[in-house]
Design a protein around this motif. Structure first.
Motif, mmCIF file in Angstrom:
data_model
loop_
_atom_site.group_PDB
_atom_site.id
_atom_site.type_symbol
_atom_site.label_atom_id
_atom_site.label_comp_id
_atom_site.label_asym_id
_atom_site.label_seq_id
_atom_site.Cartn_x
_atom_site.Cartn_y
_atom_site.Cartn_z
ATOM 1 N N LEU A 36 -9.074 -73.975 20.880
ATOM 2 C CA LEU A 36 -9.393 -73.012 21.930
ATOM 3 C C LEU A 36 -8.384 -73.052 23.057
ATOM 4 C CD1 LEU A 36 -13.265 -73.333 22.072
ATOM 5 C CD2 LEU A 36 -11.917 -71.480 21.089
ATOM 6 N N LEU A 37 -7.826 -74.218 23.335
ATOM 7 C CA LEU A 37 -6.801 -74.338 24.367
ATOM 8 C C LEU A 37 -5.597 -73.466 24.035
ATOM 9 C CD1 LEU A 37 -5.900 -75.911 26.939
ATOM 10 C CD2 LEU A 37 -4.840 -77.538 25.383
ATOM 11 N N VAL A 38 -5.172 -73.513 22.796
ATOM 12 C CA VAL A 38 -4.038 -72.685 22.366
ATOM 13 C C VAL A 38 -4.376 -71.196 22.493
ATOM 14 C CG1 VAL A 38 -2.641 -72.025 20.361
ATOM 15 C CG2 VAL A 38 -3.072 -74.440 20.846
ATOM 16 N N ALA A 39 -5.564 -70.812 22.051
ATOM 17 C CA ALA A 39 -5.961 -69.398 22.115
ATOM 18 C C ALA A 39 -6.091 -68.911 23.551
ATOM 19 C CB ALA A 39 -7.282 -69.200 21.367
ATOM 20 N N VAL A 40 -6.679 -69.712 24.419
ATOM 21 C CA VAL A 40 -6.845 -69.323 25.828
ATOM 22 C C VAL A 40 -5.485 -69.237 26.508
ATOM 23 C CG1 VAL A 40 -7.742 -70.091 28.071
ATOM 24 C CG2 VAL A 40 -9.206 -70.151 26.055
ATOM 25 N N TYR A 41 -4.625 -70.200 26.256
ATOM 26 C CA TYR A 41 -3.276 -70.166 26.842
ATOM 27 C C TYR A 41 -2.527 -68.919 26.383
ATOM 28 C CZ TYR A 41 1.340 -71.517 28.370
ATOM 29 O OH TYR A 41 2.569 -71.532 28.982
ATOM 30 N N TRP A 42 -2.613 -68.620 25.111
ATOM 31 C CA TRP A 42 -1.923 -67.439 24.583
ATOM 32 C C TRP A 42 -2.423 -66.167 25.270
ATOM 33 C CZ3 TRP A 42 -3.499 -62.962 22.234
ATOM 34 C CH2 TRP A 42 -2.502 -62.180 21.662
ATOM 35 N N ALA A 43 -3.730 -66.006 25.349
ATOM 36 C CA ALA A 43 -4.301 -64.797 25.955
ATOM 37 C C ALA A 43 -3.974 -64.718 27.445
ATOM 38 C CB ALA A 43 -5.813 -64.763 25.739
ATOM 39 N N ALA A 44 -4.115 -65.819 28.145
ATOM 40 C CA ALA A 44 -3.864 -65.809 29.593
ATOM 41 C C ALA A 44 -2.390 -65.596 29.907
ATOM 42 C CB ALA A 44 -4.360 -67.101 30.221
ATOM 43 N N SER A 45 -1.503 -66.107 29.082
ATOM 44 C CA SER A 45 -0.072 -65.917 29.328
ATOM 45 C C SER A 45 0.345 -64.463 29.120
ATOM 46 C CB SER A 45 0.753 -66.841 28.436
ATOM 47 O OG SER A 45 0.625 -66.463 27.079
ATOM 48 N N ARG A 46 -0.486 -63.694 28.449
ATOM 49 C CA ARG A 46 -0.247 -62.256 28.267
ATOM 50 C C ARG A 46 -1.116 -61.415 29.198
ATOM 51 N NH1 ARG A 46 1.408 -65.146 24.519
ATOM 52 N NH2 ARG A 46 2.923 -64.549 22.955
ATOM 53 N N ARG A 47 -1.679 -62.068 30.195
ATOM 54 C CA ARG A 47 -2.479 -61.432 31.261
ATOM 55 C C ARG A 47 -3.830 -60.903 30.785
ATOM 56 N NH1 ARG A 47 0.632 -64.163 33.885
ATOM 57 N NH2 ARG A 47 2.239 -63.313 35.208
ATOM 58 N N TYR A 48 -4.375 -61.434 29.722
ATOM 59 C CA TYR A 48 -5.720 -61.078 29.270
ATOM 60 C C TYR A 48 -6.721 -62.098 29.823
ATOM 61 C CZ TYR A 48 -3.192 -58.203 25.899
ATOM 62 O OH TYR A 48 -2.361 -57.293 25.311
ATOM 63 N N PHE A 49 -6.819 -62.164 31.145
ATOM 64 C CA PHE A 49 -7.622 -63.194 31.788
ATOM 65 C C PHE A 49 -9.109 -63.045 31.493
ATOM 66 C CE2 PHE A 49 -3.911 -62.681 34.641
ATOM 67 C CZ PHE A 49 -3.330 -63.902 34.367
#
Length: 116
Positions: A36-49
């Motif tokens: 989940l850390l990888v998925a959350v980081y990926w989404a947040a780094s693309r501004r999908y907060f």
């Protein structure tokens, strides 16, 4: 991810001294968190907060509720609430860090002022 990491192991283990552990092993929980850390980081780094924070929180909360709702004591509701609060806080922090790191990487260096 809950089903993949935690959904298949539902047995408590009885230790030689009579104590019970489980149903999840430490490595299963660590695997879930890292995935989940990888998925959350990926989404947040693309501004999908919103998706990173609320999607992960809602997914884990619903999965915990479904998995634990057969508990007759009713204490599962406390655990589900803790999963909800913990996942919300953790994903918010990870999202903020991801945004800061990726924002720093994407900004061009500032031009230096040189008086003529």
């Amino acid at each position: 991810m809950w089903a993949a990491w935690l959904g298949w192991d539902q047995q408590y283990d009885v230790q030689p001294d009579g104590t019970m552990t489980g149903p999840y092993e430490t490595w299963q929980v660590i695997g879930l968190v890292l995935t989940l850390l990888v998925a959350v980081y990926w989404a947040a780094s693309r501004r999908y907060f919103v998706g990173a924070v609320l999607g992960t929180t809602a997914g884990l909360t619903v999965a915990a509720f479904y998995d634990w709702s057969d508990d007759d004591s009713g204490l599962f509701a406390v655990g589900v609430g803790l999963v909800m609060m913990g996942s919300f806080a953790a994903t918010a922090v990870v999202s903020a860090v991801a945004a800061a790191v990726t924002d720093h990487r994407q900004r061009p260096p500032a031009a230096h002022y040189r008086p003529s």
